[in-house]
Design an enzyme around this catalytic site. Sequence first.
Site, PDB file in Angstrom:
ATOM      1  N   GLY A 115     -10.788  -3.103   3.214  1.00 13.59           N
ATOM      2  CA  GLY A 115      -9.736  -2.984   4.228  1.00 13.59           C
ATOM      3  C   GLY A 115      -9.808  -1.650   4.944  1.00 13.59           C
ATOM      4  O   GLY A 115     -10.812  -0.932   4.878  1.00 13.59           O
ATOM      5  N   GLY A 149      -0.779  -2.089   6.700  1.00 13.61           N
ATOM      6  CA  GLY A 149      -0.673  -3.335   7.452  1.00 13.61           C
ATOM      7  C   GLY A 149      -1.945  -4.139   7.304  1.00 13.61           C
ATOM      8  O   GLY A 149      -2.747  -3.877   6.404  1.00 13.61           O
ATOM      9  N   GLY A 197      -5.334  -4.813   7.438  1.00 12.98           N
ATOM     10  CA  GLY A 197      -6.358  -3.788   7.568  1.00 12.98           C
ATOM     11  C   GLY A 197      -7.405  -4.046   8.629  1.00 12.98           C
ATOM     12  O   GLY A 197      -7.867  -3.111   9.288  1.00 12.98           O
ATOM     13  N   THR A 242       0.821  -1.198   0.000  1.00 12.20           N
ATOM     14  CA  THR A 242       0.000   0.000   0.000  1.00 12.20           C
ATOM     15  C   THR A 242       0.864   1.261   0.000  1.00 12.20           C
ATOM     16  O   THR A 242       1.961   1.240   0.536  1.00 12.20           O
ATOM     17  CB  THR A 242      -0.827  -0.089   1.292  1.00 12.20           C
ATOM     18  OG1 THR A 242      -1.674  -1.216   1.163  1.00 12.20           O
ATOM     19  CG2 THR A 242      -1.620   1.133   1.613  1.00 12.20           C
TER      20      THR A 242
HETATM   21  N1  ASP Z   1      -3.952  -2.057   4.816  1.00  8.40           N
HETATM   22  C1  ASP Z   1      -4.096  -2.685   3.515  1.00  8.40           C
HETATM   23  C2  ASP Z   1      -5.363  -3.501   3.536  1.00  8.40           C
HETATM   24  O1  ASP Z   1      -5.637  -4.151   4.527  1.00  8.40           O
HETATM   25  C3  ASP Z   1      -2.955  -3.555   3.137  1.00  8.40           C
HETATM   26  C4  ASP Z   1      -1.574  -2.949   3.295  1.00  8.40           C
HETATM   27  O2  ASP Z   1      -1.416  -1.921   3.952  1.00  8.40           O
HETATM   28  O3  ASP Z   1      -0.588  -3.529   2.766  1.00  8.40           O
HETATM   29  O4  ASP Z   1      -6.037  -3.538   2.543  1.00  8.40           O
END
Ligand code: ASP
Length: 326
Positions: free
Chosen positions: A217, A238, A240, A187
């Site tokens: 997410g 992270g 989500g 992300t």
């Molecule tokens: N937070 C994002 C999600 O859960 C994923 C990420 O941050 O890598 O969709």
Amino acid sequence: MAILALHGGAGGDGPWRGMTALDPQRLACMERILADLGPRLESGELDALEAVTLAVEAMEDEPLYNAGRGSVLAEDQRIYMDASIMRSSDQAAGSVVNIEATRHPIRAANLLLKDGWPVMMNAGAADAYAKKHGLEQTTQPWLKTDLRLAQWKKWSDLNSRPGATDEDDGAVLDHDLSGEEREGMGTVGAVALDINGQLAAATSTGGMTGKPVGRIGDTPIIGAGTWCDPTVAVSCTGVGEAFIRSCAAHEVAVQLRPEGVSLGDACAHVLAMVEPLGGRGGIIAVSQSGEVALPFQTMLMYRGLWRCGSITTGIGDEVYSSEKDD
Ligand code: ASP
């Protein structure tokens, strides 16, 4: 004083094992963005909102980040993108969820913020809104990269393996796929403070590899993946679900309220709250007083900072500096 901080996702367990072959390209992308936008923010040409929008758009165009082109694939092998944005002056916000065709999801969120109503739009209706406002539409084949297809295949093979555990079955952060697949990345997000003391935060993602169709997410949830008020701008990355359950981005602002709490302590406290809920990840934040925090509790978080003409970037523990005095 103007500040621009970026992240390109967090993930992985254990000690950082050094740069992969693709990491220099990721860092170079961040350095280019910071070298371009930092001075323009400092000169007043850009306000915080436009700076975070341009920064995230540029990362959406970099196929090695998990946003826009190069987003990870959901369980049905399609790309569904989420993005949100918020500014401090009036806490205006915009968010798009599960869009499939808009090249720059963060620009669609920015348009919603500026329109003022509604705050969030979903799926095909959000793509149609973006199209109606002149935003470039693209195709799923253009958005998909070979790297993401390979990651999806690996996820799918693990998923169908006889005796796969519940853990194997879950959607995974792209960093968590081992070996060369770690060359996926996460992300993206940006936070900024402009010379008028205004703040903004933006986050954009393809989500998690193998996510169920319809999953939402934290990234498009105001208060979970993105938050901005007159005191602080925050973008999270992270797992989500844990960031949603702890309202992580907003919680940074809550933790900052008592007199004397540093931004670093506020962010560390929030990451400690997220962890027992099964969430690992990182946060970037900038406060109205010019404090910056870029903590993560995973193996790595791609990150970059422009402040007072100097650029620093990092992946694992190491930090790289380059002076840009233009
Ligand atoms: N937070 C994002 C999600 O859960 C994923 C990420 O941050 O890598 O969709």
